[in-house]
Design an enzyme around this catalytic site. Sequence first.
Site, PDB file in Angstrom:
ATOM      1  N   LYS A 200       0.865  -1.181   0.000  1.00  0.00           N
ATOM      2  CA  LYS A 200       0.000   0.000   0.000  1.00  0.00           C
ATOM      3  C   LYS A 200       0.896   1.223   0.000  1.00  0.00           C
ATOM      4  CE  LYS A 200      -3.677   2.401   2.370  1.00  0.00           C
ATOM      5  NZ  LYS A 200      -4.610   2.393   3.484  1.00  0.00           N
ATOM      6  N   ARG A 210     -10.434  10.582   1.905  1.00  0.00           N
ATOM      7  CA  ARG A 210     -10.343  11.276   3.196  1.00  0.00           C
ATOM      8  C   ARG A 210     -11.636  12.043   3.459  1.00  0.00           C
ATOM      9  NH1 ARG A 210      -4.210  11.566   3.510  1.00  0.00           N
ATOM     10  NH2 ARG A 210      -3.816   9.366   3.035  1.00  0.00           N
ATOM     11  N   ARG A 221       1.000   9.833   5.807  1.00  0.00           N
ATOM     12  CA  ARG A 221       1.197   8.476   6.329  1.00  0.00           C
ATOM     13  C   ARG A 221       2.521   7.896   5.858  1.00  0.00           C
ATOM     14  NH1 ARG A 221      -3.903   8.002   8.092  1.00  0.00           N
ATOM     15  NH2 ARG A 221      -5.690   8.208   6.732  1.00  0.00           N
ATOM     16  N   GLU A 237       7.547  -6.844   1.381  1.00  0.00           N
ATOM     17  CA  GLU A 237       6.274  -6.851   2.121  1.00  0.00           C
ATOM     18  C   GLU A 237       5.475  -8.114   1.788  1.00  0.00           C
ATOM     19  OE1 GLU A 237       5.071  -4.973   4.403  1.00  0.00           O
ATOM     20  OE2 GLU A 237       6.059  -3.032   4.312  1.00  0.00           O
ATOM     21  N   LYS A 252      -2.205  -1.461  -3.820  1.00  0.00           N
ATOM     22  CA  LYS A 252      -3.066  -0.280  -3.762  1.00  0.00           C
ATOM     23  C   LYS A 252      -2.207   0.977  -3.759  1.00  0.00           C
ATOM     24  CE  LYS A 252      -6.312   1.765  -0.533  1.00  0.00           C
ATOM     25  NZ  LYS A 252      -7.066   1.531   0.681  1.00  0.00           N
ATOM     26  N   SER A 278     -10.183   5.847  -4.582  1.00  0.00           N
ATOM     27  CA  SER A 278     -11.053   7.017  -4.735  1.00  0.00           C
ATOM     28  C   SER A 278     -10.573   7.991  -5.808  1.00  0.00           C
ATOM     29  CB  SER A 278     -11.179   7.730  -3.389  1.00  0.00           C
ATOM     30  OG  SER A 278      -9.893   8.101  -2.895  1.00  0.00           O
ATOM     31  N   TYR A 317     -15.256   1.232  -6.967  1.00  0.00           N
ATOM     32  CA  TYR A 317     -16.526   1.866  -6.612  1.00  0.00           C
ATOM     33  C   TYR A 317     -17.568   1.676  -7.707  1.00  0.00           C
ATOM     34  CZ  TYR A 317     -13.642   3.677  -2.901  1.00  0.00           C
ATOM     35  OH  TYR A 317     -12.800   3.750  -1.815  1.00  0.00           O
TER      36      TYR A 317
HETATM   37  C1  PBG Z   1      -6.748   3.647   5.310  1.00  0.00           C
HETATM   38  C2  PBG Z   1      -7.346   3.501   3.981  1.00  0.00           C
HETATM   39  C3  PBG Z   1      -7.259   4.403   2.919  1.00  0.00           C
HETATM   40  C4  PBG Z   1      -7.983   3.863   1.866  1.00  0.00           C
HETATM   41  C5  PBG Z   1      -8.500   2.654   2.291  1.00  0.00           C
HETATM   42  N1  PBG Z   1      -8.081   2.429   3.601  1.00  0.00           N
HETATM   43  C6  PBG Z   1      -6.709   5.718   2.768  1.00  0.00           C
HETATM   44  C7  PBG Z   1      -5.473   6.168   3.350  1.00  0.00           C
HETATM   45  O1  PBG Z   1      -4.540   5.403   3.498  1.00  0.00           O
HETATM   46  O2  PBG Z   1      -5.449   7.345   3.637  1.00  0.00           O
HETATM   47  C8  PBG Z   1      -8.136   4.516   0.533  1.00  0.00           C
HETATM   48  C9  PBG Z   1      -9.235   4.056  -0.338  1.00  0.00           C
HETATM   49  C10 PBG Z   1      -9.491   4.976  -1.451  1.00  0.00           C
HETATM   50  O3  PBG Z   1      -8.829   6.003  -1.628  1.00  0.00           O
HETATM   51  O4  PBG Z   1     -10.424   4.666  -2.214  1.00  0.00           O
HETATM   52  N2  PBG Z   1      -7.286   2.793   6.249  1.00  0.00           N
END
Ligand code: PBG
Length: 327
Positions: A200, A210, A221, A237, A252, A278, A317
């Site tokens: 990730k 967010r 992060r 990982e 991701k 997203s 989505y």
């Molecule tokens: C964090 C988390 C994130 C997403 C899923 N789980 C965002 C982040 O790391 O800030 C992102 C999903 C998306 O952007 O569609 N638990």
Amino acid sequence: MTDRPYIRPRRLRTTPAMRRLVAQTSLEPRHLVLPVFVADGLSEPNPIASMPGVVQHTIDSVRRAAAEAVEAGVGGLMLFGVPAAGDKDVTGSGADDPDGILNRALAALRSDLGDSTVLMADTCLDEFTDHGHCGVLDDAGRVDNDATLERYVSMALAQVEAGAHLLGPSGMMDGQVGAIRAALDDAGHTDAGILAYTAKYSSAFYGPFREAVGSSLQGDRRTYQQDPANRDEAIRELELDLAEGADIVMVKPAMSYLDIVRDVAEAVVVPVAAYQISGEYSMITAAAERGWIDRDAAILESLTSIRRAGADIVLTYWATEVAARLH
Ligand code: PBG
């Protein structure tokens, strides 16, 4: 004319039937997983402005959306919980509370749908903490890896008890898969699986998410999510997640990381998932709204590309819409 055999790749592109016959990558409803947001304290679904067409659900509306997704044939659902703003706290206590929004939604969906679909839960604290980080903080305000693992374990147990089939630890803490696996096994939940967020990346494309979860994060992060510059680290990982007992591994975001999806797919025999996040959704939606791209074609092409790169499963989505269109 020519005396050589006339090699013409275009022959296989002449008609829709010919193209269908030779298409190498397929996209089926079962390959798609629908992420959904369920928020506490809403009287009706709340549109997410930066993700037109996506909402924060109430428990009632998520039940309808889930039934529709399952009817369309999606492979599963990934649930995210959004507590009321005043209910967030420093340890994210809403995450493992059986009455917390995510656990209530899981219970409702499991009771509606039983084993007819695969219910997945986001096993992460960021939606539940008032500081918005994916873990708990130490005295210096840094994310404390091992203290966070204890919270994930408690959250995972609550989610399985509420009805999740698969847990999705998305916080990128070291050892998260192993800690959750051991706790599930100790509690007798040997059938509950782990969809590990293996690689990730710390991505700017999470922006709209967010808003979707009402995140209170200040900062970033980067001390726990991977640096977009790194490729080999994803394999490191991956090896850890497999050794710790991951059942499915995920990359991701998807579209900016298709090389990583390919690397992971070539390295493993477990199913590989990729999350079309997203920002990927919002970019295509915004460009289509402006008439700059053909929305439906762009959606299918994006999902086909992620499958072609090596993903068996794609979180998107658009899962319900595309699954219905594929019939
Ligand atoms: C964090 C988390 C994130 C997403 C899923 N789980 C965002 C982040 O790391 O800030 C992102 C999903 C998306 O952007 O569609 N638990």
